[in-house]
Write a protein that holds these residues in place. Sequence first.
Motif, PDB file in Angstrom:
ATOM      1  N   MET A 285       0.941  -1.253  -0.154  1.00 47.21           N
ATOM      2  CA  MET A 285      -0.083   0.102   0.028  1.00 47.21           C
ATOM      3  C   MET A 285       0.833   1.125  -0.034  1.00 47.21           C
ATOM      4  SD  MET A 285      -3.317  -0.718   2.493  1.00 47.21           S
ATOM      5  CE  MET A 285      -2.289  -1.300   4.028  1.00 47.21           C
ATOM      6  N   GLY A 286       2.116   1.082   0.238  1.00 46.89           N
ATOM      7  CA  GLY A 286       2.945   2.250   0.219  1.00 46.89           C
ATOM      8  C   GLY A 286       3.319   2.996   1.554  1.00 46.89           C
ATOM      9  N   ASN A 287       2.683   2.343   2.574  1.00 47.56           N
ATOM     10  CA  ASN A 287       2.778   2.897   4.000  1.00 47.56           C
ATOM     11  C   ASN A 287       4.136   2.967   4.561  1.00 47.56           C
ATOM     12  OD1 ASN A 287       0.120   3.712   3.586  1.00 47.56           O
ATOM     13  ND2 ASN A 287      -0.470   1.816   4.961  1.00 47.56           N
ATOM     14  N   MET A 288       4.899   1.899   3.956  1.00 46.15           N
ATOM     15  CA  MET A 288       6.285   1.970   4.544  1.00 46.15           C
ATOM     16  C   MET A 288       7.453   2.626   4.141  1.00 46.15           C
ATOM     17  SD  MET A 288       5.245  -0.376   6.875  1.00 46.15           S
ATOM     18  CE  MET A 288       6.915  -0.398   7.744  1.00 46.15           C
ATOM     19  N   ASN A 289       6.935   3.360   3.201  1.00 47.70           N
ATOM     20  CA  ASN A 289       7.840   4.547   2.466  1.00 47.70           C
ATOM     21  C   ASN A 289       7.383   5.919   2.553  1.00 47.70           C
ATOM     22  OD1 ASN A 289      10.379   5.211   1.201  1.00 47.70           O
ATOM     23  ND2 ASN A 289       9.602   4.833  -0.758  1.00 47.70           N
ATOM     24  N   PRO A 290       7.032   6.454   3.531  1.00 43.78           N
ATOM     25  CA  PRO A 290       6.513   7.687   3.731  1.00 43.78           C
ATOM     26  C   PRO A 290       7.680   8.781   3.429  1.00 43.78           C
ATOM     27  CG  PRO A 290       6.922   7.045   6.014  1.00 43.78           C
ATOM     28  CD  PRO A 290       7.061   5.600   5.084  1.00 43.78           C
ATOM     29  N   TYR A 291       7.474   9.735   2.785  1.00 42.56           N
ATOM     30  CA  TYR A 291       8.015  10.658   2.271  1.00 42.56           C
ATOM     31  C   TYR A 291       9.461  10.146   1.809  1.00 42.56           C
ATOM     32  CZ  TYR A 291       5.160  13.084   5.607  1.00 42.56           C
ATOM     33  OH  TYR A 291       4.030  13.488   6.319  1.00 42.56           O
ATOM     34  N   GLY A 292       9.719   9.075   1.147  1.00 38.75           N
ATOM     35  CA  GLY A 292      10.604   8.466   0.535  1.00 38.75           C
ATOM     36  C   GLY A 292      11.957   7.955   1.570  1.00 38.75           C
ATOM     37  N   ILE A 293      11.509   7.872   2.719  1.00 34.40           N
ATOM     38  CA  ILE A 293      12.505   7.285   3.649  1.00 34.40           C
ATOM     39  C   ILE A 293      13.089   5.841   3.100  1.00 34.40           C
ATOM     40  CG2 ILE A 293      11.523   8.551   5.647  1.00 34.40           C
ATOM     41  CD1 ILE A 293      10.488   5.777   6.522  1.00 34.40           C
ATOM     42  N   ASN A 294      12.553   5.108   2.429  1.00 36.93           N
ATOM     43  CA  ASN A 294      12.995   3.884   2.312  1.00 36.93           C
ATOM     44  C   ASN A 294      13.434   3.791   0.553  1.00 36.93           C
ATOM     45  OD1 ASN A 294      13.448   2.246   4.539  1.00 36.93           O
ATOM     46  ND2 ASN A 294      11.363   1.914   4.640  1.00 36.93           N
ATOM     47  N   ASN A 295      13.516   4.890   0.065  1.00 42.84           N
ATOM     48  CA  ASN A 295      14.173   4.834  -1.420  1.00 42.84           C
ATOM     49  C   ASN A 295      15.419   4.047  -1.704  1.00 42.84           C
ATOM     50  OD1 ASN A 295      11.605   6.298  -2.215  1.00 42.84           O
ATOM     51  ND2 ASN A 295      12.438   8.389  -2.280  1.00 42.84           N
ATOM     52  N   ASP A 296      16.217   4.170  -0.624  1.00 41.27           N
ATOM     53  CA  ASP A 296      17.484   3.532  -0.808  1.00 41.27           C
ATOM     54  C   ASP A 296      17.491   2.038  -0.910  1.00 41.27           C
ATOM     55  OD1 ASP A 296      16.708   3.818   1.988  1.00 41.27           O
ATOM     56  OD2 ASP A 296      18.659   3.024   2.528  1.00 41.27           O
ATOM     57  N   ILE A 297      16.399   1.263  -0.297  1.00 39.79           N
ATOM     58  CA  ILE A 297      16.317  -0.137  -0.345  1.00 39.79           C
ATOM     59  C   ILE A 297      15.573  -0.727  -1.706  1.00 39.79           C
ATOM     60  CG2 ILE A 297      16.382   0.130   1.964  1.00 39.79           C
ATOM     61  CD1 ILE A 297      13.799  -1.338   2.180  1.00 39.79           C
ATOM     62  N   ILE A 298      14.909   0.407  -2.293  1.00 37.94           N
ATOM     63  CA  ILE A 298      14.039   0.255  -3.677  1.00 37.94           C
ATOM     64  C   ILE A 298      15.266  -0.103  -4.871  1.00 37.94           C
ATOM     65  CG2 ILE A 298      12.586   0.914  -5.211  1.00 37.94           C
ATOM     66  CD1 ILE A 298      11.179   2.254  -2.999  1.00 37.94           C
ATOM     67  N   PRO A 299      15.168  -1.416  -5.535  1.00 39.84           N
ATOM     68  CA  PRO A 299      16.264  -1.559  -6.611  1.00 39.84           C
ATOM     69  C   PRO A 299      16.083  -0.280  -7.755  1.00 39.84           C
ATOM     70  CG  PRO A 299      14.755  -3.303  -6.014  1.00 39.84           C
ATOM     71  CD  PRO A 299      14.199  -2.110  -5.167  1.00 39.84           C
ATOM     72  N   ASP A 300      17.236  -0.185  -8.099  1.00 36.69           N
ATOM     73  CA  ASP A 300      17.296   0.741  -9.313  1.00 36.69           C
ATOM     74  C   ASP A 300      16.289   0.262 -10.527  1.00 36.69           C
ATOM     75  OD1 ASP A 300      18.995   2.536  -7.954  1.00 36.69           O
ATOM     76  OD2 ASP A 300      20.727   1.600  -8.913  1.00 36.69           O
ATOM     77  N   GLY A 301      15.656   1.162 -10.968  1.00 31.68           N
ATOM     78  CA  GLY A 301      14.690   0.725 -12.039  1.00 31.68           C
ATOM     79  C   GLY A 301      13.439   0.325 -11.914  1.00 31.68           C
ATOM     80  N   PHE A 302      12.961   0.114 -10.415  1.00 25.30           N
ATOM     81  CA  PHE A 302      11.673  -0.224  -9.999  1.00 25.30           C
ATOM     82  C   PHE A 302      10.663   0.935 -10.268  1.00 25.30           C
ATOM     83  CE2 PHE A 302       8.317  -0.642  -6.981  1.00 25.30           C
ATOM     84  CZ  PHE A 302       7.969  -2.081  -7.144  1.00 25.30           C
ATOM     85  N   LEU A 303       9.746   0.521 -10.939  1.00 22.28           N
ATOM     86  CA  LEU A 303       8.649   1.315 -11.294  1.00 22.28           C
ATOM     87  C   LEU A 303       7.548   1.483 -10.352  1.00 22.28           C
ATOM     88  CD1 LEU A 303       8.031   3.705 -13.371  1.00 22.28           C
ATOM     89  CD2 LEU A 303       6.643   1.772 -14.618  1.00 22.28           C
ATOM     90  N   SER A 304       7.424   2.507  -9.571  1.00 21.30           N
ATOM     91  CA  SER A 304       6.278   2.470  -8.473  1.00 21.30           C
ATOM     92  C   SER A 304       5.048   2.902  -9.096  1.00 21.30           C
ATOM     93  CB  SER A 304       6.843   3.591  -7.232  1.00 21.30           C
ATOM     94  OG  SER A 304       7.826   3.233  -6.567  1.00 21.30           O
TER      95      SER A 304
END
Length: 220
Positions: free
Chosen positions: A127-146
Motif C-alpha cells: 500500500m506504500g505505507n512503509m515508505n513515507p516521504y521516501g525514507i526507504n527509497n535507498d532499499i528500492i532496486p534501481d529501475g523499480f517502477l512505483s
Amino acid sequence: MTYPKDTKNRVQNLLVQEARRNAKTAPRWRKPAVLTFAGLALAGTTAAGVYVALAPVEDKRDIRCYYRADLTTPVQGAPGDTRPPYITTGIFITGFDARNNPNPDDKNAGMQQVNDPINQCSRVWDMGNMNPYGINNDIIPDGFLSPPDGPPGDRPLREGADKDQNGKPLWPGPVSMALGNYVPFLTACVVDNTVAVIPGPAEVCAQLGIPTLAETLNEK
C-alpha cells in the motif's frame, strides 16, 4: 552446552541454509521462503542470560511492521513528523461492538489472530505505507517502477506483484487490491513478546540480537 557468540550465529545460519534447501520451489521473482522449526532453540549461557534463537508468540493480534532493520531509531518524515520505527497492523473482527466490549482492558479486543504476519506486513508495504516521504527509497532496486497515486487498476500490475514472497495472494477474493509498491524480503522476529516483521534476510533477527518467530504446531 555453551556457544560463543560467533559460533551461535554460524550454527543458526547453517540451519537457515538447510531450511532454504528444503523449501518448496518459489517463483523466480521472489527469494526462497523462510522456514522455522517449532521447538528448536540455540541457547548460550552468557553474563546477560540466555539467548534463544527461536521464540513463539501466543498473542498475534497486533503485528509490528518495521520500516527498516532498526529497532530503536525513530523515523523522520516531514519536518516535525517523528514516528516510531514500526507500524502496527492487524485484522479487525467484522461487526465487533466496541461499546459492549466484554474485555475493556484488552487493547487488542475486537481483533483476530494473524496466522501469517509476513503476508500481513507485505500488504502494508504494497500500500506504500512503509515508505513515507521516501525514507526507504535507498532499499528500492534501481529501475523499480512505483505505481501512480490512486486506486488499483490505473496501470497493469507487473507479474507477481499481487503475491507475497511465499507466493500467497496479498489480498483475498477474486479481485486483487494490490497496488504494486515495492515489498522487500521480510522476516518475522520477536520483540517484547510481539511479532516484529523486519525487512531483511533470515539472519536479520540474529543480527539484531532478537529471536526469530517460531511457528506453532497448529499453523500451516
